[in-house]
Design a protein around this motif. Structure first.
Motif, PDB file in Angstrom:
ATOM      1  N   ASP A 112       3.511  -0.247  -2.647  1.00  0.00           N
ATOM      2  CA  ASP A 112       3.211   1.135  -2.249  1.00  0.00           C
ATOM      3  C   ASP A 112       2.363   1.197  -0.980  1.00  0.00           C
ATOM      4  OD1 ASP A 112       0.886   0.104  -3.365  1.00  0.00           O
ATOM      5  OD2 ASP A 112       0.341   1.983  -4.363  1.00  0.00           O
ATOM      6  N   PHE A 113       2.392   0.139  -0.174  1.00  0.00           N
ATOM      7  CA  PHE A 113       1.561   0.084   1.039  1.00  0.00           C
ATOM      8  C   PHE A 113       1.855   1.270   1.965  1.00  0.00           C
ATOM      9  CE2 PHE A 113       0.755  -1.329   5.409  1.00  0.00           C
ATOM     10  CZ  PHE A 113      -0.533  -1.844   5.312  1.00  0.00           C
ATOM     11  N   GLU A 114       3.132   1.485   2.286  1.00  0.00           N
ATOM     12  CA  GLU A 114       3.477   2.592   3.183  1.00  0.00           C
ATOM     13  C   GLU A 114       3.103   3.939   2.570  1.00  0.00           C
ATOM     14  OE1 GLU A 114       7.161   2.331   5.708  1.00  0.00           O
ATOM     15  OE2 GLU A 114       7.659   0.807   4.199  1.00  0.00           O
ATOM     16  N   ASP A 174      -5.292 -12.194   6.937  1.00  0.00           N
ATOM     17  CA  ASP A 174      -5.051 -13.158   5.852  1.00  0.00           C
ATOM     18  C   ASP A 174      -6.351 -13.521   5.144  1.00  0.00           C
ATOM     19  OD1 ASP A 174      -2.917 -14.433   4.497  1.00  0.00           O
ATOM     20  OD2 ASP A 174      -3.592 -16.355   5.264  1.00  0.00           O
ATOM     21  N   MET A 175      -7.032 -12.512   4.667  1.00  0.00           N
ATOM     22  CA  MET A 175      -8.348 -12.717   4.062  1.00  0.00           C
ATOM     23  C   MET A 175      -8.293 -13.581   2.809  1.00  0.00           C
ATOM     24  SD  MET A 175     -10.206  -9.020   4.667  1.00  0.00           S
ATOM     25  CE  MET A 175      -8.799  -7.987   4.267  1.00  0.00           C
ATOM     26  N   LYS A 218      -5.361  -6.335   0.085  1.00  0.00           N
ATOM     27  CA  LYS A 218      -4.010  -6.343   0.655  1.00  0.00           C
ATOM     28  C   LYS A 218      -3.683  -5.043   1.380  1.00  0.00           C
ATOM     29  CE  LYS A 218      -2.409  -9.566  -2.905  1.00  0.00           C
ATOM     30  NZ  LYS A 218      -1.472  -9.800  -4.039  1.00  0.00           N
ATOM     31  N   TYR A 219      -4.336  -3.956   0.984  1.00  0.00           N
ATOM     32  CA  TYR A 219      -4.111  -2.672   1.650  1.00  0.00           C
ATOM     33  C   TYR A 219      -4.852  -2.594   2.983  1.00  0.00           C
ATOM     34  CZ  TYR A 219      -2.101  -1.054  -2.752  1.00  0.00           C
ATOM     35  OH  TYR A 219      -1.308  -0.918  -3.863  1.00  0.00           O
ATOM     36  N   VAL A 227      -4.943  -7.207   7.927  1.00  0.00           N
ATOM     37  CA  VAL A 227      -4.236  -6.993   9.185  1.00  0.00           C
ATOM     38  C   VAL A 227      -2.811  -7.533   9.146  1.00  0.00           C
ATOM     39  CG1 VAL A 227      -4.212  -7.750  11.612  1.00  0.00           C
ATOM     40  CG2 VAL A 227      -6.277  -6.771  10.622  1.00  0.00           C
ATOM     41  N   VAL A 228      -2.591  -8.597   8.383  1.00  0.00           N
ATOM     42  CA  VAL A 228      -1.237  -9.148   8.266  1.00  0.00           C
ATOM     43  C   VAL A 228      -0.243  -8.060   7.876  1.00  0.00           C
ATOM     44  CG1 VAL A 228       0.234 -10.613   6.837  1.00  0.00           C
ATOM     45  CG2 VAL A 228      -1.870 -11.536   7.798  1.00  0.00           C
ATOM     46  N   ASN A 229      -0.626  -7.203   6.941  1.00  0.00           N
ATOM     47  CA  ASN A 229       0.323  -6.212   6.438  1.00  0.00           C
ATOM     48  C   ASN A 229       0.545  -5.060   7.407  1.00  0.00           C
ATOM     49  OD1 ASN A 229       0.957  -7.644   4.133  1.00  0.00           O
ATOM     50  ND2 ASN A 229      -0.779  -6.806   2.985  1.00  0.00           N
TER      51      ASN A 229
END
Length: 429
Positions: free
Chosen positions: A140-142, A326-327, A357-358, A361-363
């Motif tokens: 559900d990131f977007e 990529d924490m 993850k929300y 920066v990778v995402n």
């Protein structure tokens, strides 16, 4: 204030910062030189390092050198792969253990001269373009960030611009800016050319910390609308002591506030505030309505990628060593990006990992469409190269990477000159 005097004040401030940011020169220098000039190897290849120790520009001999090899781990310690010692000779070399996966291997050498210890390290890469992120993209990131943008759009911006005559020059106007953001305000310094016209814009997003900002006078004189923002919802023209107190008190360690609550994590308001800054640029009569670039380093490098991933109005981005990338790297046995969390029982909790993850920066990098210029070094122990490559490697937009291998968490003047030349040219073409 005329342009000459203002430029002198800024030059003094920048020089003071430069002195703090650059590595200090020591009496004795330990030099560790890999046998590949680009510091890069294929997986399974054995790197070899030449070690020399220099004092007064003369190589020293017959002193003991202690060395160790370890994976790049930022400033956290993961594990030592090999270590040993030898007596320094004219042409001393050591071979590294083989590295069998994409990543980075660090060689550290330490000597004692006249009772004082001196140390240095060199980090080499093994097919870094094959590094894959450890973090994953929430389903559900977007949706989550679209809801945030809808919330922001419902907040009237109500910009307040206050001219700062003491900072203006013959060619540039300088304003302190206040904007409404979700759950608070966003402040910044706007610099614009006095000459009537329509200009491309550059948004400057800040590195970590709490400080005042002064705006980009020279940039505006070059023909850009330039907007420099702070992220903490407080004016950016206060006395330095105010920011020092906040850094030591209420905002200490802000980067992990509410890390177990995705709706209230500290950076939610920050990321949406960057969109609000773009809203403001779009509203300016001096803006040409077409060309926007964003740039920053460390936390600012992260925000550059975040805003480019969230907002298609960004045309170009230029990022130095993006933080917050990529924490979760430490959970996979390699360095994670600043703020280098997930290393103990306090942070290694499922809810914190999932919320990260929300905000990783990778995402956001997965959604970047803007053309980008990127730069960092292999020796960075704050925003580790494993973490920055994790973000860079998922970017599908047109991109170029400029590696300055020996840099740690700082830049050479030549790097910044390259960045400026690239960004200015792209925005003006």
């Amino acid at each position: 204030m005329n342009k000459k005097n203002y430029a002198l004040v800024i030059a003094v401030l920048l020089f003071s910062f430069f002195l703090k940011a650059q590595p200090s020169k020591q009496l004795v220098n330990v030099l560790i030189s890999p046998n590949h000039s680009d510091w890069t190897y294929i997986i399974g290849e054995q790197a070899e390092f030449s070690i020399s120790v220099i004092q007064n520009k003369v190589p020293l001999k017959n002193i003991e050198v202690n060395y160790k090899f370890e994976p790049d781990s930022g400033y956290r310690k993961i594990k030592t792969l090999d270590k040993g010692s030898f007596t320094l000779a004219a042409n001393s070399k050591i071979k590294a253990p083989k590295f069998n996966e994409p990543g980075f291997l660090r060689c550290t050498a330490t000597v004692t001269v006249n009772g004082k210890e001196y140390s240095s390290y060199t980090t080499v890469g093994y097919e870094p373009n094959k590094i894959k992120p450890s973090t994953t993209l929430p389903s559900d990131f977007e949706k989550f960030w679209n809801q945030g943008k809808e919330e922001l759009a419902a907040v009237e911006m109500k910009p307040v611009l206050t001219l700062m005559p003491e900072r203006c020059t013959d060619e540039v106007d300088v304003y302190h800016v206040k904007l409404n953001n979700v759950k608070g305000k966003i402040y910044g310094i706007l610099t614009t050319p006095k000459k009537a016209g329509k200009y491309p814009a550059i948004l400057h997003v800040p590195g970590a910390g709490i400080r005042p900002y002064y705006g980009e006078i020279e940039e505006a004189s070059e023909g850009f609308v330039s907007f420099t923002i702070g992220i903490h919802g407080i004016p950016v023209n206060l006395d330095k002591s105010v920011y020092d107190d906040l850094r030591a008190g209420p905002l200490n360690n802000y980067q992990v506030f509410n890390l177990d609550d995705k709706d209230n994590m500290y950076y939610r308001r920050v990321y949406l505030g960057c969109i609000r800054a773009v809203d403001f640029i779009e509203s300016l009569e001096q803006f040409n309505g077409e060309d926007i670039g964003v740039t920053g380093g460390s936390q600012g490098g992260a925000l550059s990628l975040v805003i480019a991933g969230l907002d298609e109005r960004i045309d170009y981005l230029a990022a130095f060593y993006p933080a917050l990338s990529d924490m979760t790297g430490f959970l996979s046995g390699r360095a994670g990006g600043w703020p280098q969390i997930f290393v103990d029982d306090f942070t290694n909790k499922k809810e914190k990992i999932e919320v990260s993850k929300y905000y990783d920066v990778v995402n956001f990098a997965r959604y970047v469409k803007a053309e980008g210029w990127y730069s960092w070094g292999y020796n960075d122990n704050v925003c580790s190269p494993a973490s920055t490559f994790s973000a860079y490697n998922v970017i599908s937009a047109k991109k170029e990477l400029h590696v300055f291998q020996e840099t740690q968490h700082w830049t050479f003047p030549e790097q910044r000159e390259q960045r400026n030349n690239w960004l200015y040219k792209k925005l003006k073409d």
